[in-house]
Design an enzyme around this catalytic site. Sequence first.
Site, PDB file in Angstrom:
ATOM      1  N   HIS A 222       0.850  -1.186   0.000  1.00 51.29           N
ATOM      2  CA  HIS A 222       0.000   0.000   0.000  1.00 51.29           C
ATOM      3  C   HIS A 222       0.891   1.243   0.000  1.00 51.29           C
ATOM      4  CE1 HIS A 222      -3.029  -2.899   1.356  1.00 51.29           C
ATOM      5  NE2 HIS A 222      -3.957  -2.002   1.061  1.00 51.29           N
ATOM      6  N   LYS A 226      -0.306   4.573   4.605  1.00 53.37           N
ATOM      7  CA  LYS A 226      -1.216   3.647   5.284  1.00 53.37           C
ATOM      8  C   LYS A 226      -0.554   3.130   6.548  1.00 53.37           C
ATOM      9  CE  LYS A 226      -4.011  -0.553   4.742  1.00 53.37           C
ATOM     10  NZ  LYS A 226      -5.179   0.046   5.419  1.00 53.37           N
TER      11      LYS A 226
END
Length: 340
Positions: A222, A226
């Site tokens: 990600h 995140k």
Amino acid sequence: MISILLLLGAAATLHQSRGFSPVQNCRDCARGLATPSSALRMAGDEGAADPSSLRIMVNGMPGPMATAAAEACLRKGLSLSPVAMTGPEIEPCTITVTDDVTGSSADVRLIPATDRDELLSSLAGVREAAGESNVLAIDYTHPSAVNGNAVFYAENKLPFVMGTTGGDRDKLMEDMASRSAFAVIAPNMGKQIVAMQAGLEDLAEKFPSAFAGYKLEVTESHQKTKADTSGTAKAVIASLKKLSDDSFDLEEDIEMLRDDESSLAFGVSEEALKGHAFHTYTLTSPDGSVQFELKHNVEGRTVYAEGTADAVKFLASKVGSGMEGKVFSMIDVLQAGGLE
């Protein structure tokens, strides 16, 4: 070697990653709501079938996921609440949310989460104008705020869609059940990924231990902003563990990629580094002769944002039905035909 690949690659328009930073279209404004009553169509409390009668408080802007969800709401004919909750470190300000597809836009005043008195006063004003049952919330804030925000929504009878992952999920569900809250809570809002999760859950229930002895390996990538482990990965792993009986440890065994170099090597395009979700799950037989591989790769945030907007429409229909408060999943939304 047998290799089975399921690829859900959803390339979508990327939104500039902004986190909780007060940038882009953020300006000082006077306290209170400047929205005229005519801008908020009056609606009764007997139902919320008409999407245009709803007012959606999208909390977490100007963060990229919350902003994408707000744009998706506009795109699907929903109206935004003129006020929303933002991070405690952000000064009160007003942003303009614009959907590039339809050209629809709305000004939203952002109120820090720590200013609960102003949040409650503003929420009361929106409810008075729009109708008690027509105001719902979407939460894309921060993992550390999940449990506190959910209790705030529940105690103030504000139906909500929790798109933020992380927090204490068991306590989250317990708190919502004890308060009879209306909510959609799910680790993933993407229609196709939700369908895949439902299929895996069904497979695990019907054929437990079908892959007994197989070793499970998981890699997920990600954007580096995140903060937590992929909630989607955790849900998929739960099903794969039932199928394989593997002792996979959610905290220790997931390979999390959060730096640009690793993500690029994993197949993420340079344009998607600030917004992507790539997952690969591999089951390998004890002797290494058989391998099953499952992938779902998403670039951008549109697939999640539009699923979130569908979820809030679904939830509004449940609130308007007169039923008791209940926590729904995205599988419930999918089964009801609520994902467009």
